[in-house]
Design a protein around this motif. Sequence first.
Motif, PDB file in Angstrom:
ATOM      1  N   VAL A 195       0.726  -1.115   0.131  1.00  0.00           N
ATOM      2  CA  VAL A 195      -0.098   0.000  -0.099  1.00  0.00           C
ATOM      3  C   VAL A 195       0.930   1.267   0.142  1.00  0.00           C
ATOM      4  CG1 VAL A 195      -2.130  -1.252   1.108  1.00  0.00           C
ATOM      5  CG2 VAL A 195      -0.308  -0.012   2.379  1.00  0.00           C
ATOM      6  N   TRP A 196       2.250   1.136   0.364  1.00  0.00           N
ATOM      7  CA  TRP A 196       3.008   2.348   0.241  1.00  0.00           C
ATOM      8  C   TRP A 196       4.482   1.777  -0.121  1.00  0.00           C
ATOM      9  CZ3 TRP A 196       6.809   2.736   3.695  1.00  0.00           C
ATOM     10  CH2 TRP A 196       7.759   4.117   3.751  1.00  0.00           C
ATOM     11  N   GLU A 197       5.238   2.612  -0.541  1.00  0.00           N
ATOM     12  CA  GLU A 197       6.636   2.227  -0.703  1.00  0.00           C
ATOM     13  C   GLU A 197       7.329   3.663  -1.152  1.00  0.00           C
ATOM     14  OE1 GLU A 197       7.559  -0.553  -3.711  1.00  0.00           O
ATOM     15  OE2 GLU A 197       9.648  -1.057  -2.711  1.00  0.00           O
ATOM     16  N   ASP A 198       8.676   3.518  -0.612  1.00  0.00           N
ATOM     17  CA  ASP A 198       9.392   4.608  -1.101  1.00  0.00           C
ATOM     18  C   ASP A 198      11.035   4.339  -1.070  1.00  0.00           C
ATOM     19  OD1 ASP A 198       9.022   8.198   0.182  1.00  0.00           O
ATOM     20  OD2 ASP A 198      10.133   7.472  -1.531  1.00  0.00           O
ATOM     21  N   ILE A 199      11.700   5.102  -1.644  1.00  0.00           N
ATOM     22  CA  ILE A 199      13.165   4.851  -1.788  1.00  0.00           C
ATOM     23  C   ILE A 199      14.042   6.119  -1.747  1.00  0.00           C
ATOM     24  CG2 ILE A 199      12.886   5.250  -4.419  1.00  0.00           C
ATOM     25  CD1 ILE A 199      15.003   2.974  -4.908  1.00  0.00           C
ATOM     26  N   ILE A 200      15.010   5.642  -1.227  1.00  0.00           N
ATOM     27  CA  ILE A 200      16.164   6.843  -1.249  1.00  0.00           C
ATOM     28  C   ILE A 200      17.392   6.161  -1.526  1.00  0.00           C
ATOM     29  CG2 ILE A 200      16.462   6.574   1.317  1.00  0.00           C
ATOM     30  CD1 ILE A 200      17.345   9.485   1.847  1.00  0.00           C
ATOM     31  N   THR A 201      18.263   7.107  -2.627  1.00  0.00           N
ATOM     32  CA  THR A 201      19.425   6.539  -2.897  1.00  0.00           C
ATOM     33  C   THR A 201      20.451   7.387  -2.393  1.00  0.00           C
ATOM     34  OG1 THR A 201      18.297   5.908  -4.906  1.00  0.00           O
ATOM     35  CG2 THR A 201      20.703   5.959  -4.854  1.00  0.00           C
ATOM     36  N   ILE A 202      21.608   6.495  -1.969  1.00  0.00           N
ATOM     37  CA  ILE A 202      22.833   7.316  -1.400  1.00  0.00           C
ATOM     38  C   ILE A 202      24.007   6.818  -2.136  1.00  0.00           C
ATOM     39  CG2 ILE A 202      24.319   7.880   0.683  1.00  0.00           C
ATOM     40  CD1 ILE A 202      21.626   7.766   2.336  1.00  0.00           C
ATOM     41  N   LYS A 203      24.643   7.719  -2.535  1.00  0.00           N
ATOM     42  CA  LYS A 203      26.012   7.355  -3.258  1.00  0.00           C
ATOM     43  C   LYS A 203      27.362   7.936  -2.774  1.00  0.00           C
ATOM     44  CE  LYS A 203      28.131   6.674  -7.834  1.00  0.00           C
ATOM     45  NZ  LYS A 203      28.007   6.805  -9.184  1.00  0.00           N
ATOM     46  N   LYS A 204      28.131   7.180  -2.516  1.00  0.00           N
ATOM     47  CA  LYS A 204      29.499   7.506  -1.841  1.00  0.00           C
ATOM     48  C   LYS A 204      30.673   6.929  -2.800  1.00  0.00           C
ATOM     49  CE  LYS A 204      28.008   7.355   2.850  1.00  0.00           C
ATOM     50  NZ  LYS A 204      28.149   7.152   4.154  1.00  0.00           N
ATOM     51  N   GLU A 205      31.601   7.612  -2.709  1.00  0.00           N
ATOM     52  CA  GLU A 205      33.003   7.530  -3.406  1.00  0.00           C
ATOM     53  C   GLU A 205      34.054   8.006  -2.512  1.00  0.00           C
ATOM     54  OE1 GLU A 205      31.755   8.006  -8.273  1.00  0.00           O
ATOM     55  OE2 GLU A 205      32.753   9.540  -7.206  1.00  0.00           O
ATOM     56  N   GLY A 206      35.134   7.116  -2.679  1.00  0.00           N
ATOM     57  CA  GLY A 206      36.103   7.675  -2.133  1.00  0.00           C
ATOM     58  C   GLY A 206      37.519   7.068  -2.842  1.00  0.00           C
ATOM     59  N   LEU A 207      38.545   7.438  -2.455  1.00  0.00           N
ATOM     60  CA  LEU A 207      39.916   7.063  -2.674  1.00  0.00           C
ATOM     61  C   LEU A 207      40.864   7.124  -1.712  1.00  0.00           C
ATOM     62  CD1 LEU A 207      41.856   6.160  -5.364  1.00  0.00           C
ATOM     63  CD2 LEU A 207      42.289   8.271  -5.739  1.00  0.00           C
ATOM     64  N   ASP A 208      41.339   5.742  -1.526  1.00  0.00           N
ATOM     65  CA  ASP A 208      42.243   5.732  -0.246  1.00  0.00           C
ATOM     66  C   ASP A 208      43.456   6.287  -0.670  1.00  0.00           C
ATOM     67  OD1 ASP A 208      41.967   2.515   1.609  1.00  0.00           O
ATOM     68  OD2 ASP A 208      42.145   4.627   2.144  1.00  0.00           O
ATOM     69  N   ASP A 209      44.325   6.895   0.381  1.00  0.00           N
ATOM     70  CA  ASP A 209      45.706   7.218   0.155  1.00  0.00           C
ATOM     71  C   ASP A 209      46.369   6.381  -0.736  1.00  0.00           C
ATOM     72  OD1 ASP A 209      48.444   8.061   0.777  1.00  0.00           O
ATOM     73  OD2 ASP A 209      47.337   9.682   1.708  1.00  0.00           O
ATOM     74  N   VAL A 210      47.242   6.931  -1.631  1.00  0.00           N
ATOM     75  CA  VAL A 210      48.093   6.244  -2.552  1.00  0.00           C
ATOM     76  C   VAL A 210      49.035   5.159  -1.807  1.00  0.00           C
ATOM     77  CG1 VAL A 210      50.277   7.626  -2.489  1.00  0.00           C
ATOM     78  CG2 VAL A 210      49.851   6.084  -4.365  1.00  0.00           C
ATOM     79  N   ILE A 211      49.411   5.201  -0.421  1.00  0.00           N
ATOM     80  CA  ILE A 211      49.868   4.365   0.275  1.00  0.00           C
ATOM     81  C   ILE A 211      49.030   3.051   0.572  1.00  0.00           C
ATOM     82  CG2 ILE A 211      51.436   5.813   1.597  1.00  0.00           C
ATOM     83  CD1 ILE A 211      49.642   5.469   4.067  1.00  0.00           C
ATOM     84  N   TYR A 212      47.921   3.081   0.314  1.00  0.00           N
ATOM     85  CA  TYR A 212      47.021   1.867   0.314  1.00  0.00           C
ATOM     86  C   TYR A 212      46.583   1.172  -0.964  1.00  0.00           C
ATOM     87  CZ  TYR A 212      46.769   2.803   5.219  1.00  0.00           C
ATOM     88  OH  TYR A 212      47.049   3.419   6.709  1.00  0.00           O
ATOM     89  N   ARG A 213      47.284   1.716  -1.961  1.00  0.00           N
ATOM     90  CA  ARG A 213      46.864   1.326  -3.149  1.00  0.00           C
ATOM     91  C   ARG A 213      48.031   0.533  -4.009  1.00  0.00           C
ATOM     92  NH1 ARG A 213      45.691   5.959  -6.229  1.00  0.00           N
ATOM     93  NH2 ARG A 213      45.617   7.171  -4.387  1.00  0.00           N
TER      94      ARG A 213
END
Lengths: 213, 456
Positions: A195-213
């Motif tokens: 009888v009811w529905e709703d949606i919320i979208t959350i997007k996140k991005e990140g880049l670890d410091d180069v010492i972890y890549r």
Amino acid sequence: MEPLFCSMGRARGRAPLALASLLFVWGCVGGNVEVGRPVTRVDPSKETRTTGVGIESGNIEEVADKMVRSILNAPVIARAKNTPTVALLPVKNNTRFPINKKIFLAVIKARLNSQARGRVYFLAREEMAAIQAERKLKRRGKVDFDPRRRRRAVGGADFFLTGRLHGLSTAGRRGVSDTIYYTFKLIDAESSVEVWEDIITIKKEGLDDVIYR
Amino acid sequence: MAVYTGSFLRRLLPLLAAGGLLAGCAAAYARVNVSEKDYRAAAREHPAYLGGMVRDLLEEGRRNEVLNWNRMALRALRRGDREVAKRYFDGSIREINRVFSNSERAKRARSLWFREEIKDFKGDPYERAMVFFYRGLLYYMDGELDNARAAFRSGQIQDAFAEEAQNRSDFAVFDYLDARVTQRIDSPEDAVQAFARARSLRRRLSAPGAEENVLLVATLNRGPVKYTAPGRRQVLLYRRGSERLKSILILKDGLLLGAAVRAGDLNYQATTRGGREFASILNGKVQFKKTTDTLGTGALATGVILSRAAAMERDSNRRGALAVGSLAALAVGGTLKAISALTRTEADTRTWTALPGQIYLWSGKLPPGEHELEFRYYWRDVWKPAASSAGGAWEEAGRMLADLDKFGRSSQRVRRMLRSIGASEERDSRRRVTVRVEPGKKDHLVFVPSPNAHEG
């Protein structure tokens, strides 16, 4: 001929020592000293220093806020003649982040209870054992109670409130990206109609410091 | 005398400066002194079997926090202490999931004066993946299948950070576990693709039937160890862990249930991750170190030459000028040599040594009740013939293992089969594992740790 540096005096001979001391102080002081931070209260809806791309308190607050406003505007709630009763079903997790599933519905329920002002009642299904035990004591006359409040059976649910989290994740040398779709719905407990529905979208991005890549 | 003084100072200057800074910088990696009183107070909050790991956690500080939590969690899991294991794996996961963008320690690790290991340990992709693997097993054992799947997916994504495109996300065990959970809690159709992916990576990993209600997850041997070679300390290398045991057979009441299937190999995962982006920064540091050393040597030599010239100069003004020039050159040379000596280029070799080498799976069906299973370990891979073996015995063994109901499961047949392929058992490692099957429960996961892993 006397040694060259003896003739320059002791002061110049101390230059290397001074340089070494400077480098000592400059380079490494505090190298292994953990700087602390006193306990302070923070706003749960804001991002903190320990931010990741996962589900955090700020996201739960944001989702709960939106869902509560949306539920209260749903026709089955807003125009209900009798106060509808709602039971909670567990949230399903289809993301890459393990979550405390009870938290979402607990926060939504608490917000609704405080903001709905009697427009929605929740059923305390998690306390059924205690409720049934109390009813038994009353009927056996072991404890006193107001007979006008007597019910033939424990209240049934008019609706179920549940949710599902879906995640889309990518990762690589350019970083990590997570999109989470938070969907919640009310299901008619008699007809199974949503009888009811709703949606919320959350997007996140990140880049670890180069010492972890 | 001047010659002696010049060469003496040429050696002394860089040594003094380097010694001073080295002594200071050593403090950055040193263990903190923790009093016996503080240690005992902390030790009381942890189980006794964690022993010296508690001291390591206190003394090594934040820099090695995740590494020490991983060690403690795995030891707890091996002892069946799931609550303690969960606590420490959750701590590690919180740190692994944090995005360390330009933190203070990250800046230091990138700087010239600090070794890479100044950074807060998160682990290589295969190490991070294993944190999620173990946490996923714990969720699975608690019946939280969707959270287990979430953990396995996070483990899979850690593997995606590998550079070599063809080896990205090739950790088949995560595909299999993701698919198995999806099959149980969503629908078998949704799981088909993930099972197919797992099978494409490990061909013996087949989709379980819906009636199969027991999953045994076993680990074997020792995982990789990181190291660097002399003269090339900026290059991170991996030494494969010993792999003495190659097969696991599972028996119940003397009858063979089956052979566990290899689903993951950490030595393979570690060695196929390709280069690191940080390697280019380390290479840059190496170049800087060489250049400053060369320039420093040149400046010192110039200083000595000028010093000798000054010593032989009769004119006092010119002698003074040469002396000043010599001093300046020696100071510059000494500084450059010190800078070179202090430039740190070593790659981070901290390793989670307790990790196993391989992960094995067995799936089957058992009726409700308690079952005692026996794990037997062998030095030969029962699935794969050695290079010099003739085909016949292996084909027979393979047929037997693939269709045990047809060929029979008796111990006698098993012994004959194993003798025919020359598989020797590691008798001292036999394990008995109790599986409790509850009616109505979707799946039962039992974790069997490696009998020959590093204690960590």
